[in-house]
Every structure is written in structure tokens, then in C-alpha cells.
Design a protein around this motif. Structure first.
Motif, mmCIF file in Angstrom:
data_model
loop_
_atom_site.group_PDB
_atom_site.id
_atom_site.type_symbol
_atom_site.label_atom_id
_atom_site.label_comp_id
_atom_site.label_asym_id
_atom_site.label_seq_id
_atom_site.Cartn_x
_atom_site.Cartn_y
_atom_site.Cartn_z
ATOM 1 N N HIS A 150 -4.515 9.794 -0.781
ATOM 2 C CA HIS A 150 -4.739 9.241 -2.013
ATOM 3 C C HIS A 150 -3.835 7.686 -1.571
ATOM 4 O O HIS A 150 -2.737 7.762 -1.310
ATOM 5 C CB HIS A 150 -3.644 9.755 -3.177
ATOM 6 N N ASP A 151 -4.578 6.567 -1.727
ATOM 7 C CA ASP A 151 -4.039 5.153 -1.439
ATOM 8 C C ASP A 151 -4.179 4.373 -2.527
ATOM 9 O O ASP A 151 -5.035 4.438 -3.326
ATOM 10 C CB ASP A 151 -4.968 4.526 -0.275
ATOM 11 N N PHE A 152 -3.005 3.675 -2.954
ATOM 12 C CA PHE A 152 -3.082 2.762 -3.834
ATOM 13 C C PHE A 152 -2.506 1.548 -3.245
ATOM 14 O O PHE A 152 -1.429 1.346 -2.669
ATOM 15 C CB PHE A 152 -2.114 3.274 -5.119
ATOM 16 N N SER A 153 -3.254 0.283 -3.530
ATOM 17 C CA SER A 153 -2.733 -0.984 -3.329
ATOM 18 C C SER A 153 -2.591 -1.812 -4.423
ATOM 19 O O SER A 153 -3.293 -2.128 -5.365
ATOM 20 C CB SER A 153 -3.584 -1.534 -2.039
ATOM 21 N N GLN A 154 -1.545 -2.676 -4.122
ATOM 22 C CA GLN A 154 -1.291 -3.762 -5.132
ATOM 23 C C GLN A 154 -1.213 -5.217 -4.277
ATOM 24 O O GLN A 154 -0.579 -5.283 -3.497
ATOM 25 C CB GLN A 154 0.114 -3.664 -5.897
ATOM 26 N N THR A 163 -7.398 1.654 -5.656
ATOM 27 C CA THR A 163 -7.088 3.123 -5.345
ATOM 28 C C THR A 163 -8.279 3.713 -4.845
ATOM 29 O O THR A 163 -9.338 3.772 -5.352
ATOM 30 C CB THR A 163 -6.702 3.812 -6.910
ATOM 31 N N ASN A 164 -8.042 4.546 -3.546
ATOM 32 C CA ASN A 164 -8.916 5.130 -2.799
ATOM 33 C C ASN A 164 -8.326 6.676 -2.915
ATOM 34 O O ASN A 164 -7.392 6.887 -2.664
ATOM 35 C CB ASN A 164 -9.153 4.781 -1.412
ATOM 36 N N ILE A 165 -9.317 7.783 -3.195
ATOM 37 C CA ILE A 165 -8.968 9.071 -3.042
ATOM 38 C C ILE A 165 -10.169 9.795 -2.327
ATOM 39 O O ILE A 165 -11.502 9.590 -2.416
ATOM 40 C CB ILE A 165 -8.991 9.590 -4.420
ATOM 41 N N PRO A 189 -5.559 -4.404 -8.280
ATOM 42 C CA PRO A 189 -5.245 -3.287 -7.300
ATOM 43 C C PRO A 189 -6.367 -2.484 -7.156
ATOM 44 O O PRO A 189 -7.383 -2.437 -7.790
ATOM 45 C CB PRO A 189 -4.390 -2.610 -8.509
ATOM 46 N N ILE A 191 0.710 -1.138 -0.077
ATOM 47 C CA ILE A 191 0.116 0.046 -0.196
ATOM 48 C C ILE A 191 0.693 1.385 -0.063
ATOM 49 O O ILE A 191 1.602 1.457 0.888
ATOM 50 C CB ILE A 191 -0.884 0.013 1.323
ATOM 51 N N TRP A 192 0.825 1.974 -0.868
ATOM 52 C CA TRP A 192 1.297 3.409 -1.243
ATOM 53 C C TRP A 192 0.528 4.405 -0.883
ATOM 54 O O TRP A 192 -0.807 4.428 -1.332
ATOM 55 C CB TRP A 192 1.998 3.597 -2.426
ATOM 56 N N THR A 193 0.505 5.444 0.188
ATOM 57 C CA THR A 193 -0.263 6.424 0.617
ATOM 58 C C THR A 193 0.401 7.773 0.565
ATOM 59 O O THR A 193 1.518 7.972 1.052
ATOM 60 C CB THR A 193 -0.673 6.349 1.999
#
Length: 164
Positions: free
Chosen positions: A136-140, A150-152, A148, A113-115
Motif C-alpha cells: 500500500h503506497d500513498f504519496s503527497q 495511492t497504489n495498492i 495525491p 511517500i508512505w509505504t
């Protein structure tokens, strides 16, 4: 007793938070957690563990003047600091299933998870403050069966403190 759970969390494990004389803020931290669940019905040990790294920067803009009717004084001028913060984090989660009857361990799930979190807050008075935020969250996923994500999230928060 059919199940035993153990949860440990170091939040933060290591943290360094500085504010320099020129109003620049620097933050670094490492967080670590683990949850173990032992099932005696099927001799299964499930381990969920995660580690997170956070790097952040911020800046304080001093004595920003706004003219408003919300002011506590008769001049109608509000003078306060704007605090701007940006945090970037990386988190790795893994779920490992351990079969105790067999010598078999399987990676059952997990994600990277990158935030990115941005905030700016301004105090209109001792009790009233406004906060702008953007997350802004992105998960792989670690395994191939998940997609994948993505949450904003973004918006304003008005906070009124009823205490002193």
C-alpha cells in the motif's frame, strides 16, 4: 558535451536487521540517493535527492504442517516455517532546479511517500515456495500542482527454483 550526470546511491546507508531467539525480526534502515544533471546548453543544474526511513517487524512461525500431494515424502505431509514480515517506510523526494547564470534556486517537484508492505511466505519443498504480498503506497506532492496518489498491490506468487 552538452550534459553531465552524476548519480550516487547509498542503499542502505545504515541498516540494522535482528532476529531474536523467540523468532521475532526487527529491521531499521536509512537509504539516501541523489542525482545531479548539469546542462551546459542553458547553465542549469538539476538535483533530485531523496531519503527513506524503513522500520520493519517480522515473525517466524516454526514447523507449520500442511497435508498435500506436493510433498516430497510418501506421508504427504509438508512441514515448514511461515515467515511473516511487515515494513513501514517514509520517503522524501525533492527536485531542485538551480540556475547558474542567476543566483536562483527553485523547488520544481517532489513528494512524500508512505509505504506499507506485508508478506508471508511458506516453502512447500526445497524448490517450491508460495508468497502472499500486500503493498500500500500513498504519496503527497510537495508542490501544489500535483495530486495525491495511492497504489495498492496484492496477490500470490508461486516460485519454483530449477537450481539446486
Amino acid at each position: 558535451m552538452s550534459n553531465v550526470n552524476l548519480v550516487e546511491r547509498f542503499n542502505p546507508l545504515i541498516r540494522m536487521d535482528f532476529e531474536l531467539k523467540n523468532s521475532l525480526k526487527i529491521l531499521t534502515e536509512i537509504k539516501k540517493d541523489r542525482a545531479l544533471s548539469m546542462s551546459f546548453d542553458n547553465n542549469l543544474l538539476t538535483e533530485v535527492k531523496g531519503i527513506e526511513y524503513v522500520v520493519g517487524m517480522g515473525y517466524r512461525i516454526k514447523d507449520v504442517v500442511i497435508s498435500s500431494k506436493l510433498a516430497d515424502n510418501p506421508t504427504g505431509i509438508i512441514k515448514s516455517d511461515i515467515i511473516i514480515k511487515a515494513d513501514f517506510s517514509y520517503r522524501n523526494n525533492k527536485t531542485i532546479v538551480r540556475y547558474l547564470d542567476y543566483d536562483n534556486n527553485q523547488l520544481a517537484g517532489g513528494q512524500d511517500i508512505w509505504t506499507l508492505k506485508l508478506t508471508a511466505d511458506y516453502a512447500f519443498s526445497k524448490n517450491l515456495s508460495a508468497i502472499f504480498y500486500y503493498n500500500h503506497d500513498f504519496s503527497q506532492a510537495v508542490i501544489s500542482t500535483s495530486f495525491p496518489l495511492t497504489n495498492i498491490r496484492s496477490g500470490f506468487t508461486l516460485r519454483y527454483n530449477f537450481g539446486n
